[in-house]
Design a protein around this motif. Structure first.
Motif, PDB file in Angstrom:
ATOM      1  N   SER A  69     -16.714  15.031  16.551  1.00 23.81           N
ATOM      2  CA  SER A  69     -15.313  14.627  16.427  1.00 23.81           C
ATOM      3  C   SER A  69     -14.435  15.788  15.973  1.00 23.81           C
ATOM      4  O   SER A  69     -13.259  15.857  16.320  1.00 23.81           O
ATOM      5  CB  SER A  69     -15.176  13.452  15.458  1.00 23.81           C
ATOM      6  OG  SER A  69     -15.691  13.807  14.190  1.00 23.81           O
ATOM      7  N   ALA A  70     -14.995  16.735  15.217  1.00 25.57           N
ATOM      8  CA  ALA A  70     -14.229  17.900  14.773  1.00 25.57           C
ATOM      9  C   ALA A  70     -13.897  18.835  15.931  1.00 25.57           C
ATOM     10  O   ALA A  70     -12.928  19.577  15.884  1.00 25.57           O
ATOM     11  CB  ALA A  70     -15.003  18.666  13.704  1.00 25.57           C
ATOM     12  N   ALA A  71     -14.697  18.776  16.988  1.00 27.99           N
ATOM     13  CA  ALA A  71     -14.456  19.630  18.159  1.00 27.99           C
ATOM     14  C   ALA A  71     -13.357  19.076  19.061  1.00 27.99           C
ATOM     15  O   ALA A  71     -12.898  19.746  19.973  1.00 27.99           O
ATOM     16  CB  ALA A  71     -15.748  19.788  18.954  1.00 27.99           C
ATOM     17  N   ILE A  72     -12.946  17.856  18.795  1.00 25.88           N
ATOM     18  CA  ILE A  72     -11.897  17.232  19.599  1.00 25.88           C
ATOM     19  C   ILE A  72     -10.564  17.498  18.925  1.00 25.88           C
ATOM     20  O   ILE A  72     -10.108  16.739  18.092  1.00 25.88           O
ATOM     21  CB  ILE A  72     -12.155  15.716  19.765  1.00 25.88           C
ATOM     22  CG1 ILE A  72     -13.513  15.524  20.420  1.00 25.88           C
ATOM     23  CG2 ILE A  72     -11.059  15.048  20.561  1.00 25.88           C
ATOM     24  CD1 ILE A  72     -13.997  14.116  20.401  1.00 25.88           C
ATOM     25  N   SER A  73      -9.971  18.609  19.288  1.00 25.76           N
ATOM     26  CA  SER A  73      -8.743  19.032  18.628  1.00 25.76           C
ATOM     27  C   SER A  73      -7.508  18.833  19.498  1.00 25.76           C
ATOM     28  O   SER A  73      -6.396  18.799  18.985  1.00 25.76           O
ATOM     29  CB  SER A  73      -8.865  20.501  18.230  1.00 25.76           C
ATOM     30  OG  SER A  73      -9.135  21.269  19.385  1.00 25.76           O
ATOM     31  N   ASP A  74      -7.689  18.700  20.775  1.00 25.25           N
ATOM     32  CA  ASP A  74      -6.569  18.559  21.700  1.00 25.25           C
ATOM     33  C   ASP A  74      -6.114  17.101  21.721  1.00 25.25           C
ATOM     34  O   ASP A  74      -6.905  16.196  22.003  1.00 25.25           O
ATOM     35  CB  ASP A  74      -7.004  19.008  23.097  1.00 25.25           C
ATOM     36  CG  ASP A  74      -5.847  19.141  24.056  1.00 25.25           C
ATOM     37  OD1 ASP A  74      -4.895  18.336  23.972  1.00 25.25           O
ATOM     38  OD2 ASP A  74      -5.900  20.048  24.903  1.00 25.25           O
ATOM     39  N   LYS A  75      -4.869  16.873  21.426  1.00 24.12           N
ATOM     40  CA  LYS A  75      -4.345  15.503  21.385  1.00 24.12           C
ATOM     41  C   LYS A  75      -4.391  14.813  22.747  1.00 24.12           C
ATOM     42  O   LYS A  75      -4.351  13.598  22.834  1.00 24.12           O
ATOM     43  CB  LYS A  75      -2.921  15.508  20.841  1.00 24.12           C
ATOM     44  CG  LYS A  75      -2.845  16.048  19.428  1.00 24.12           C
ATOM     45  CD  LYS A  75      -1.838  15.298  18.619  1.00 24.12           C
ATOM     46  CE  LYS A  75      -1.657  15.890  17.253  1.00 24.12           C
ATOM     47  NZ  LYS A  75      -2.749  15.765  16.357  1.00 24.12           N
ATOM     48  N   ALA A  76      -4.510  15.604  23.819  1.00 19.69           N
ATOM     49  CA  ALA A  76      -4.586  15.025  25.166  1.00 19.69           C
ATOM     50  C   ALA A  76      -5.982  14.482  25.489  1.00 19.69           C
ATOM     51  O   ALA A  76      -6.159  13.792  26.487  1.00 19.69           O
ATOM     52  CB  ALA A  76      -4.188  16.071  26.210  1.00 19.69           C
ATOM     53  N   MET A  77      -6.966  14.768  24.628  1.00 24.65           N
ATOM     54  CA  MET A  77      -8.324  14.275  24.866  1.00 24.65           C
ATOM     55  C   MET A  77      -8.403  12.779  24.602  1.00 24.65           C
ATOM     56  O   MET A  77      -7.987  12.303  23.555  1.00 24.65           O
ATOM     57  CB  MET A  77      -9.330  15.012  23.982  1.00 24.65           C
ATOM     58  CG  MET A  77      -9.534  16.450  24.348  1.00 24.65           C
ATOM     59  SD  MET A  77     -10.704  17.239  23.198  1.00 24.65           S
ATOM     60  CE  MET A  77     -11.301  18.565  24.205  1.00 24.65           C
ATOM     61  N   GLN A  78      -8.938  12.053  25.580  1.00 26.49           N
ATOM     62  CA  GLN A  78      -9.146  10.611  25.450  1.00 26.49           C
ATOM     63  C   GLN A  78     -10.628  10.368  25.187  1.00 26.49           C
ATOM     64  O   GLN A  78     -11.457  10.538  26.077  1.00 26.49           O
ATOM     65  CB  GLN A  78      -8.713   9.894  26.722  1.00 26.49           C
ATOM     66  CG  GLN A  78      -7.249  10.058  27.066  1.00 26.49           C
ATOM     67  CD  GLN A  78      -6.367   9.391  26.034  1.00 26.49           C
ATOM     68  OE1 GLN A  78      -6.571   8.242  25.660  1.00 26.49           O
ATOM     69  NE2 GLN A  78      -5.377  10.127  25.560  1.00 26.49           N
ATOM     70  N   LEU A  79     -10.963   9.994  23.973  1.00 25.29           N
ATOM     71  CA  LEU A  79     -12.346   9.759  23.586  1.00 25.29           C
ATOM     72  C   LEU A  79     -12.837   8.445  24.183  1.00 25.29           C
ATOM     73  O   LEU A  79     -12.202   7.400  24.008  1.00 25.29           O
ATOM     74  CB  LEU A  79     -12.441   9.732  22.061  1.00 25.29           C
ATOM     75  CG  LEU A  79     -13.816   9.686  21.441  1.00 25.29           C
ATOM     76  CD1 LEU A  79     -14.589  10.958  21.781  1.00 25.29           C
ATOM     77  CD2 LEU A  79     -13.703   9.527  19.942  1.00 25.29           C
TER      78      LEU A  79
END
Length: 157
Positions: free
Chosen positions: A87-97
């Motif tokens: 989850s720390a690697a997901i820094s781009d707000k455009a990423m949809q988890l």
């Protein structure tokens, strides 16, 4: 595009989907990072190694068309508060988890960003944070989805 199956000769004996027209004798690039003590196997039919980084923390692998990539790298855990999770690697707000899971010291996250699919696996050890990331076009999902499991399963440290 037709997929064929072949087995690796490496110790973890993964079964890899390979492009049928692959001419390489070895189906995988077996990358072992000595600085952070991790290993990963990358399907040679899909990716080309770009050489280890100057500081020796990891390596990048890119598809022939440059649209897909794998990154495998490590870092030291100097302070216990340092984030070491997918989850720390997901820094781009455009990423949809779309998927997230933690199993002990291993965390996984995947989803989409624009027209790409991303996958991240992070392994936390006593003193290291080991990260594997993959990105590939959503349009090529059938080609790369089959390889993601093998790559992720081979990543260990």
């Amino acid at each position: 595009m037709t997929l064929a199956t072949a087995s690796t000769t490496a110790t973890c004996h993964q079964t890899w989907p390979l492009l049928a027209n692959s001419t390489s004798a070895a189906p995988t690039i077996d990358y072992a990072n000595t600085r952070f003590a991790f290993e990963v196997q990358i399907p040679r039919a899909l990716f080309n190694a770009q050489g280890e980084s100057d500081n020796g923390d990891g390596q990048r692998f890119v598809s022939a068309d440059g649209k897909a990539e794998v990154r495998a790298y490590g870092g030291w855990l100097i302070e216990p508060e340092i984030p070491c999770a997918a989850s720390a690697a997901i820094s781009d707000k455009a990423m949809q988890l779309t998927y997230q899971r933690t199993m002990g010291d291993i965390s996984i996250a995947s989803g989409t960003i624009s027209d790409q699919i991303f996958y991240t696996k992070v392994i936390r050890t006593k003193d290291r944070c080991l990260t594997l990331t993959l990105r590939y076009p959503s349009a090529d999902k059938q080609v790369y989805d089959a390889a993601v499991k093998g790559i992720a399963d081979s990543f260990h440290g």
